[in-house]
Design a protein around this motif. Structure first.
Motif, short mmCIF file in Angstrom:
data_model
loop_
_atom_site.label_atom_id
_atom_site.label_comp_id
_atom_site.label_asym_id
_atom_site.label_seq_id
_atom_site.Cartn_x
_atom_site.Cartn_y
_atom_site.Cartn_z
N SER A 14 10.56 -4.31 6.40
CA SER A 14 10.82 -5.42 7.33
C SER A 14 10.36 -6.76 6.78
N ARG A 15 9.47 -6.72 5.80
CA ARG A 15 8.98 -7.99 5.23
C ARG A 15 8.37 -7.72 3.85
N ILE A 17 7.17 -7.19 0.11
CA ILE A 17 7.73 -6.54 -1.09
C ILE A 17 8.88 -5.60 -0.71
N VAL A 37 8.05 -0.05 11.38
CA VAL A 37 7.31 0.62 12.45
C VAL A 37 7.02 -0.43 13.51
N ASN A 94 7.07 2.28 -0.11
CA ASN A 94 6.50 0.93 -0.18
C ASN A 94 5.49 0.63 0.92
N TYR A 159 -8.61 1.56 0.15
CA TYR A 159 -7.30 1.18 -0.40
C TYR A 159 -7.15 1.67 -1.84
N LYS A 163 -4.45 4.37 -3.32
CA LYS A 163 -3.47 4.03 -4.36
C LYS A 163 -3.67 4.87 -5.63
N ILE A 192 0.38 -10.24 -5.09
CA ILE A 192 1.74 -10.69 -4.77
C ILE A 192 1.70 -11.47 -3.45
N THR A 194 2.44 -12.18 -0.10
CA THR A 194 3.03 -11.61 1.11
C THR A 194 2.03 -11.79 2.25
P1 NAP Z 1 3.13 -6.38 4.07
O1 NAP Z 1 3.78 -7.70 3.93
O2 NAP Z 1 1.93 -6.25 4.92
O3 NAP Z 1 4.23 -5.30 4.49
C1 NAP Z 1 3.84 -3.97 4.72
C2 NAP Z 1 5.02 -3.21 5.25
O4 NAP Z 1 4.57 -1.87 5.49
C3 NAP Z 1 5.54 -3.77 6.54
O5 NAP Z 1 6.95 -3.76 6.50
C4 NAP Z 1 5.03 -2.78 7.58
O6 NAP Z 1 5.95 -2.57 8.65
C5 NAP Z 1 5.01 -1.49 6.79
N1 NAP Z 1 4.17 -0.48 7.39
C6 NAP Z 1 2.83 -0.51 7.61
N2 NAP Z 1 2.42 0.62 8.21
C7 NAP Z 1 3.53 1.41 8.37
C8 NAP Z 1 3.77 2.69 8.92
N3 NAP Z 1 2.78 3.43 9.44
N4 NAP Z 1 5.04 3.17 8.92
C9 NAP Z 1 6.07 2.43 8.41
N5 NAP Z 1 5.90 1.21 7.88
C10 NAP Z 1 4.65 0.69 7.86
O7 NAP Z 1 2.67 -5.82 2.63
P2 NAP Z 1 3.24 -6.05 1.16
O8 NAP Z 1 2.32 -6.98 0.48
O9 NAP Z 1 4.70 -6.31 1.17
O10 NAP Z 1 2.94 -4.60 0.57
C11 NAP Z 1 3.94 -3.63 0.29
C12 NAP Z 1 3.33 -2.55 -0.59
O11 NAP Z 1 2.87 -3.14 -1.81
C13 NAP Z 1 2.11 -1.87 0.04
O12 NAP Z 1 2.11 -0.50 -0.29
C14 NAP Z 1 0.95 -2.56 -0.64
O13 NAP Z 1 -0.19 -1.76 -0.66
C15 NAP Z 1 1.53 -2.79 -2.03
N6 NAP Z 1 0.85 -3.84 -2.79
C16 NAP Z 1 0.85 -5.13 -2.34
C17 NAP Z 1 0.20 -6.10 -3.10
C18 NAP Z 1 0.15 -7.55 -2.70
O14 NAP Z 1 -0.55 -8.32 -3.38
N7 NAP Z 1 0.87 -7.98 -1.68
C19 NAP Z 1 -0.45 -5.73 -4.29
C20 NAP Z 1 -0.43 -4.40 -4.69
C21 NAP Z 1 0.24 -3.46 -3.94
P3 NAP Z 1 5.95 -3.44 9.98
O15 NAP Z 1 6.33 -4.82 9.57
O16 NAP Z 1 6.99 -2.78 10.80
O17 NAP Z 1 4.54 -3.35 10.51
#
Ligand code: NAP
Length: 251
Positions: A14-15, A17, A37, A94, A159, A163, A192, A194
């Motif tokens: 939904s948002r 990455i 979700v 993701n 976390y 991971k 990243i 976000t």
């Molecule tokens: P984000 O903007 O917070 O987005 C997280 C997404 O996960 C949202 O779409 C959220 O859905 C969904 N989500 C959370 N709990 C869920 C559940 N129980 N069931 C289904 N969907 C669920 O995070 P992001 O930064 O894009 O992160 C995406 C991935 O990259 C994650 O695995 C994160 O750990 C990893 N990552 C991110 C970074 C970074 O710097 N941003 C770095 C390393 C790894 P809703 O919107 O519906 O709540």
């Protein structure tokens, strides 16, 4: 259209990455199931708008609500996708959350929440998707880990452990299903831009930036490019790997 005819499921699309990955895969001709979700109001609207953008650009997409921590919801999500499109070729694990705190202050709830979403979620989605991939003797499983899972991080024991678990899970899945022409790889992003990272204090952001060789934070699209490559035929001989995409982090 490198992914023409392929079907993908991107969790948490939904948002952030996940959204960038969904848009990128769709741009390459892939049908995309956009998982979300409905824990917070507005999340359905976000995923609907991802679907609308894809359709507007001539692609095919559907929004599917499922909490990836919940076995029945994941099973039903996978059944719905296969019911409509007949198969799932590409799974992108993701969806993920953070609940940061120093270990001595970390509640059991924060520990359990993060492990349940990041690790159990990847397990459930992979398990229920795998049957379709085994049947067609091909598939791509790409799981978004983190450099925290490779090097650890202060305030992120939960976390980082989740991971690191995703990485070990990926390597094991790659061994189990390699003979079926299914690849499993992990992508480990650094910092990243976000919603997950926007709330960090400026001081911490400054510290992180000083460790990044390229002196900038990554964009969700940087990660999406790598995922699209791993999902393509070009990456057919890559499996069981962890690929860091972090602008060159040195500590
Ligand atoms: P984000 O903007 O917070 O987005 C997280 C997404 O996960 C949202 O779409 C959220 O859905 C969904 N989500 C959370 N709990 C869920 C559940 N129980 N069931 C289904 N969907 C669920 O995070 P992001 O930064 O894009 O992160 C995406 C991935 O990259 C994650 O695995 C994160 O750990 C990893 N990552 C991110 C970074 C970074 O710097 N941003 C770095 C390393 C790894 P809703 O919107 O519906 O709540």
């Amino acid at each position: 259209m490198e992914l023409e005819g392929k079907v993908s499921l991107v969790t948490g699309a939904s948002r952030g990455i996940g959204k960038a990955i969904a848009l990128k895969l769709a741009g390459l001709g892939c049908k995309v199931a956009v998982n979300y979700v409905a824990i917070e109001a507005g999340n359905k609207a976000d995923s609907d708008s991802v679907v609308q953008v894809i359709k507007h650009q001539g692609g095919e997409a559907m929004a599917i609500e499922a909490d990836i921590r919940n076995s029945e919801e994941v099973r039903s999500m996978v059944e719905q996708i296969i019911g409509v499109w007949g198969k799932i070729d590409i799974l992108v694990n993701n969806a993920g959350i953070t609940r940061d705190n120093l270990l001595l202050r970390m509640s059991e709830e924060a520990w359990d929440d993060v492990i349940a979403t990041n690790l159990r979620g990847a397990y459930l989605c992979t398990k229920f998707t795998l049957r379709s991939m085994i049947r067609q003797k091909s598939g791509r499983i790409i799981s978004i880990a983190s450099i925290a899972g490779v090097m650890g991080n202060v305030g992120q024991t939960n976390y980082a452990a989740s991971k690191a678990g995703v990485i070990a899970f990926t390597k094991s899945v790659a061994r189990e299903v390699g003979s079926r022409n299914i690849t499993a790889n992990a992508v480990a992003p650094g910092f990243i831009k976000t919603k997950m990272t926007e709330g960090l204090p400026d001081e911490i952001k400054k510290n992180i930036l000083s460790m990044v060789s390229l002196r900038r934070f990554g964009e969700p699209e940087d990660v999406a490019e790598l995922v699209a490559f791993l999902a393509s035929d070009k990456a057919g001989y890559i499996t069981g790997q962890v690929i860091c995409i972090d602008g060159g982090v040195s500590m």
